[in-house]
Design a protein around this motif. Structure first.
Motif, PDB file in Angstrom:
ATOM      1  N   SER A  51       0.857  -1.176   0.000  1.00  0.00           N
ATOM      2  CA  SER A  51       0.000   0.000   0.000  1.00  0.00           C
ATOM      3  C   SER A  51       0.904   1.240   0.000  1.00  0.00           C
ATOM      4  CB  SER A  51      -0.968  -0.031   1.180  1.00  0.00           C
ATOM      5  OG  SER A  51      -1.863   1.044   1.126  1.00  0.00           O
ATOM      6  N   THR A  52       0.757   2.146   0.977  1.00  0.00           N
ATOM      7  CA  THR A  52       1.612   3.337   1.016  1.00  0.00           C
ATOM      8  C   THR A  52       2.879   3.118   1.833  1.00  0.00           C
ATOM      9  OG1 THR A  52       0.378   4.206   2.908  1.00  0.00           O
ATOM     10  CG2 THR A  52      -0.317   4.934   0.709  1.00  0.00           C
ATOM     11  N   ALA A  53       3.062   1.894   2.329  1.00  0.00           N
ATOM     12  CA  ALA A  53       4.289   1.582   3.076  1.00  0.00           C
ATOM     13  C   ALA A  53       5.326   0.997   2.125  1.00  0.00           C
ATOM     14  CB  ALA A  53       4.006   0.587   4.192  1.00  0.00           C
ATOM     15  N   GLN A  54       6.559   1.385   2.323  1.00  0.00           N
ATOM     16  CA  GLN A  54       7.675   0.821   1.580  1.00  0.00           C
ATOM     17  C   GLN A  54       8.490  -0.002   2.564  1.00  0.00           C
ATOM     18  OE1 GLN A  54       9.707   4.206   0.031  1.00  0.00           O
ATOM     19  NE2 GLN A  54       7.930   4.917  -1.095  1.00  0.00           N
ATOM     20  N   THR A  55       8.881  -1.204   2.164  1.00  0.00           N
ATOM     21  CA  THR A  55       9.674  -2.056   3.043  1.00  0.00           C
ATOM     22  C   THR A  55      10.954  -2.468   2.333  1.00  0.00           C
ATOM     23  OG1 THR A  55       8.739  -4.177   2.334  1.00  0.00           O
ATOM     24  CG2 THR A  55       7.552  -2.985   4.058  1.00  0.00           C
TER      25      THR A  55
ATOM     26  N   PRO B   2       9.975 -10.375  20.288  1.00  0.00           N
ATOM     27  CA  PRO B   2       9.505 -10.796  18.959  1.00  0.00           C
ATOM     28  C   PRO B   2       8.400  -9.859  18.480  1.00  0.00           C
ATOM     29  CG  PRO B   2       9.591 -12.663  20.468  1.00  0.00           C
ATOM     30  CD  PRO B   2       9.816 -11.426  21.293  1.00  0.00           C
ATOM     31  N   VAL B   3       8.372  -9.601  17.195  1.00  0.00           N
ATOM     32  CA  VAL B   3       7.358  -8.704  16.628  1.00  0.00           C
ATOM     33  C   VAL B   3       6.244  -9.527  15.986  1.00  0.00           C
ATOM     34  CG1 VAL B   3       9.005  -6.832  16.299  1.00  0.00           C
ATOM     35  CG2 VAL B   3       8.617  -8.440  14.450  1.00  0.00           C
ATOM     36  N   PRO B   4       5.047  -8.953  15.863  1.00  0.00           N
ATOM     37  CA  PRO B   4       3.927  -9.683  15.266  1.00  0.00           C
ATOM     38  C   PRO B   4       4.130  -9.870  13.759  1.00  0.00           C
ATOM     39  CG  PRO B   4       3.312  -7.417  15.680  1.00  0.00           C
ATOM     40  CD  PRO B   4       4.681  -7.613  16.281  1.00  0.00           C
ATOM     41  N   SER B   5       3.339 -10.757  13.174  1.00  0.00           N
ATOM     42  CA  SER B   5       3.448 -11.023  11.735  1.00  0.00           C
ATOM     43  C   SER B   5       2.860  -9.883  10.898  1.00  0.00           C
ATOM     44  CB  SER B   5       2.757 -12.334  11.389  1.00  0.00           C
ATOM     45  OG  SER B   5       1.390 -12.276  11.742  1.00  0.00           O
ATOM     46  N   SER B   6       2.073  -9.015  11.536  1.00  0.00           N
ATOM     47  CA  SER B   6       1.584  -7.801  10.877  1.00  0.00           C
ATOM     48  C   SER B   6       1.215  -6.789  11.957  1.00  0.00           C
ATOM     49  CB  SER B   6       0.381  -8.091   9.985  1.00  0.00           C
ATOM     50  OG  SER B   6      -0.739  -8.455  10.745  1.00  0.00           O
ATOM     51  N   PHE B   7       1.180  -5.534  11.581  1.00  0.00           N
ATOM     52  CA  PHE B   7       0.802  -4.477  12.516  1.00  0.00           C
ATOM     53  C   PHE B   7       0.340  -3.266  11.726  1.00  0.00           C
ATOM     54  CE2 PHE B   7       5.096  -3.396  11.441  1.00  0.00           C
ATOM     55  CZ  PHE B   7       5.173  -2.017  11.512  1.00  0.00           C
ATOM     56  N   THR B   8      -0.303  -2.332  12.419  1.00  0.00           N
ATOM     57  CA  THR B   8      -0.751  -1.097  11.787  1.00  0.00           C
ATOM     58  C   THR B   8       0.329  -0.036  11.959  1.00  0.00           C
ATOM     59  OG1 THR B   8      -3.053  -1.628  12.226  1.00  0.00           O
ATOM     60  CG2 THR B   8      -2.538   0.679  11.765  1.00  0.00           C
ATOM     61  N   LEU B   9       0.841   0.436  10.836  1.00  0.00           N
ATOM     62  CA  LEU B   9       1.863   1.480  10.841  1.00  0.00           C
ATOM     63  C   LEU B   9       1.171   2.812  10.611  1.00  0.00           C
ATOM     64  CD1 LEU B   9       4.879   2.214  10.933  1.00  0.00           C
ATOM     65  CD2 LEU B   9       4.961   1.782   8.467  1.00  0.00           C
ATOM     66  N   ARG B  10       1.338   3.720  11.550  1.00  0.00           N
ATOM     67  CA  ARG B  10       0.695   5.025  11.446  1.00  0.00           C
ATOM     68  C   ARG B  10       1.244   5.812  10.264  1.00  0.00           C
ATOM     69  NH1 ARG B  10       1.129   7.982  16.797  1.00  0.00           N
ATOM     70  NH2 ARG B  10      -0.177   9.424  15.652  1.00  0.00           N
ATOM     71  N   ALA B  11       0.466   6.748   9.796  1.00  0.00           N
ATOM     72  CA  ALA B  11       0.880   7.609   8.688  1.00  0.00           C
ATOM     73  C   ALA B  11       2.159   8.358   9.049  1.00  0.00           C
ATOM     74  CB  ALA B  11      -0.239   8.595   8.366  1.00  0.00           C
TER      75      ALA B  11
ATOM     76  N   ASN C 182       5.906   4.353   6.193  1.00  0.00           N
ATOM     77  CA  ASN C 182       4.602   4.707   5.632  1.00  0.00           C
ATOM     78  C   ASN C 182       4.658   6.156   5.170  1.00  0.00           C
ATOM     79  OD1 ASN C 182       1.964   5.146   4.947  1.00  0.00           O
ATOM     80  ND2 ASN C 182       1.111   4.607   6.928  1.00  0.00           N
ATOM     81  N   THR C 183       4.676   6.350   3.865  1.00  0.00           N
ATOM     82  CA  THR C 183       4.742   7.701   3.309  1.00  0.00           C
ATOM     83  C   THR C 183       3.357   8.294   3.062  1.00  0.00           C
ATOM     84  OG1 THR C 183       4.895   6.798   1.071  1.00  0.00           O
ATOM     85  CG2 THR C 183       6.968   7.276   2.201  1.00  0.00           C
ATOM     86  N   GLY C 184       2.324   7.513   3.338  1.00  0.00           N
ATOM     87  CA  GLY C 184       0.967   7.974   3.103  1.00  0.00           C
ATOM     88  C   GLY C 184       0.403   8.789   4.256  1.00  0.00           C
ATOM     89  N   SER C 185      -0.799   9.310   4.038  1.00  0.00           N
ATOM     90  CA  SER C 185      -1.462  10.133   5.053  1.00  0.00           C
ATOM     91  C   SER C 185      -2.435   9.331   5.912  1.00  0.00           C
ATOM     92  CB  SER C 185      -2.193  11.294   4.379  1.00  0.00           C
ATOM     93  OG  SER C 185      -3.138  10.792   3.461  1.00  0.00           O
TER      94      SER C 185
END
Length: 109
Positions: free
Chosen positions: A54-58, A90-99, A69-72
């Motif tokens: 989506s708007t995240a670059q990894t 340990p980190v989760p397999s997914s998470f919500t990255l804020r804008a 996350n370069t998005g708004s």
């Protein structure tokens, strides 16, 4: 306060790691050197290219992983296995990255 500067430092760090460039700020953006333990990580060499979620670059590295996350809007990001956060948890397999935020994780030692 230092807490307010930390996200900016991580965003700049993530941008530099993902794109290989250096981010400049205006002359008085930092009146002291902010601290984030992620700045000292040795992530190794890049593995593959930049992947968009989506708007995240990894970007994966031999000893870590970075996302920005370069998005708004917030976005859910999938995370590779075997990574830990700054507190060595340990980190989760997914998470919500804020804008307009970034995250740096290391490979488990």
């Amino acid at each position: 306060s230092r807490g307010l500067r930390r996200p900016k430092v991580l965003v700049d760090t993530c941008r530099m790691l993902i794109h290989g460039g250096i981010s400049a700020t205006h002359h008085d953006a930092y009146d002291e050197i902010p601290h984030a333990s992620e700045l000292s990580y040795n992530l190794g060499d890049p593995v593959g290219g930049i992947i968009a979620q989506s708007t995240a670059q990894t970007r994966a590295f031999t000893r870590g992983w970075v996302t920005l996350n370069t998005g708004s809007k917030d976005v859910t990001v999938k995370v590779p296995s075997g990574l830990v956060d700054a507190a060595n948890r340990p980190v989760p397999s997914s998470f919500t990255l804020r804008a307009h935020r970034g995250v740096v994780y290391r490979r488990k030692a």
